[in-house]
Structures are given as structure tokens and as C-alpha cells.
Motif scaffolding. Structure first.
Motif, PDB file in Angstrom:
ATOM      1  N   THR A  68      -0.737   7.919   1.822  1.00  0.00           N
ATOM      2  CA  THR A  68      -1.150   9.178   1.208  1.00  0.00           C
ATOM      3  C   THR A  68      -1.252  10.312   2.225  1.00  0.00           C
ATOM      4  O   THR A  68      -1.064  11.470   1.869  1.00  0.00           O
ATOM      5  CB  THR A  68      -2.507   9.022   0.500  1.00  0.00           C
ATOM      6  N   LYS A  81      -3.315   3.768  -0.033  1.00  0.00           N
ATOM      7  CA  LYS A  81      -4.019   3.511  -1.282  1.00  0.00           C
ATOM      8  C   LYS A  81      -3.288   2.416  -2.053  1.00  0.00           C
ATOM      9  O   LYS A  81      -2.062   2.360  -2.054  1.00  0.00           O
ATOM     10  CB  LYS A  81      -4.061   4.803  -2.111  1.00  0.00           C
ATOM     11  N   TRP A 116       0.840  -1.195   0.000  1.00  0.00           N
ATOM     12  CA  TRP A 116       0.000   0.000   0.000  1.00  0.00           C
ATOM     13  C   TRP A 116       0.877   1.248   0.000  1.00  0.00           C
ATOM     14  O   TRP A 116       1.940   1.273   0.607  1.00  0.00           O
ATOM     15  CB  TRP A 116      -0.886   0.010   1.240  1.00  0.00           C
ATOM     16  N   THR A 172      -8.798   2.277  -1.081  1.00  0.00           N
ATOM     17  CA  THR A 172      -8.230   3.123  -0.039  1.00  0.00           C
ATOM     18  C   THR A 172      -8.540   2.490   1.310  1.00  0.00           C
ATOM     19  O   THR A 172      -9.534   1.774   1.461  1.00  0.00           O
ATOM     20  CB  THR A 172      -8.803   4.553  -0.073  1.00  0.00           C
TER      21      THR A 172
END
Length: 103
Positions: free
Chosen positions: A66, A85, A63, A90
Motif C-alpha cells: 500500500t 495489507k 500481501w 496490515t
């Protein structure tokens, strides 16, 4: 015929008025639960080394981070909430200050 219609309309109106005029005998209790946690944005580069290490480990490294937040609960416990994300998905990961993932 007019008398019957007028009488029916009057009775219907009186019935509605009586229904609306009832008194509430028991008060309704309304409770609101407030979250007392504070959430402060943190730059990804400013995360503690233990949290960065966890983000580079399996399966988390699949992942992309963010955004990050330092969350302080009412009982003064702290953890980092990392928004991540992967393609169109997400998610959020909670990681303690010691680098351990919190469920």
C-alpha cells in the motif's frame, strides 16, 4: 468544639505546607532517545527491481503493498519499509536494497 476543629485544620494545613516545602536534594536526570533515521516516501512503481521481485515471492505475494518508504539509519544503512495489507490485516516489511527481507 470550634477550637478543636480549628486546631485540627491548622495542623493539617501546616503538615501539607511542610510536605510541599521540601527541597529536592538530588537532580533528576531526564534522557530522551531520538530516532535519527530518515524516512522518505517512494512510489511503489519506483522501487528497485530486487525489492519488486521479493514482493512477488512467497509468502510476501499474499500481501498487497500500500505504501513504501526509503529509510536511512544514522549509520547510513538503507532499507525499504513496505506497508502491506491482507484483508483487514496490515503490516510492514523491511526489505534491503538487495531484495533480502530484514528481520
Amino acid at each position: 468544639m470550634k477550637k478543636i476543629i480549628l486546631s485540627a485544620a491548622f495542623l493539617a494545613f501546616a503538615g501539607l505546607t511542610a510536605a510541599n516545602a521540601t527541597e529536592v536534594k538530588e537532580p533528576v536526570a531526564i534522557t530522551v532517545k531520538q530516532d535519527s533515521a530518515t524516512k522518505v516516501p517512494v512510489e511503489l512503481k519506483d522501487l528497485p527491481e530486487a525489492v519488486k521481485t521479493t514482493l512477488q515471492s512467497e509468502p510476501v505475494k499474499a500481501w498487497t503493498p500500500t505504501a513504501a518508504f526509503l529509510v536511512t539509519n544514522a549509520d547510513k544503512t538503507k532499507y525499504y519499509q513496505i506497508d502491506v495489507k491482507k484483508e483487514a490485516e496490515t503490516a510492514s516489511i523491511k526489505i534491503g536494497e538487495d531484495g533480502k527481507v530484514i528481520q
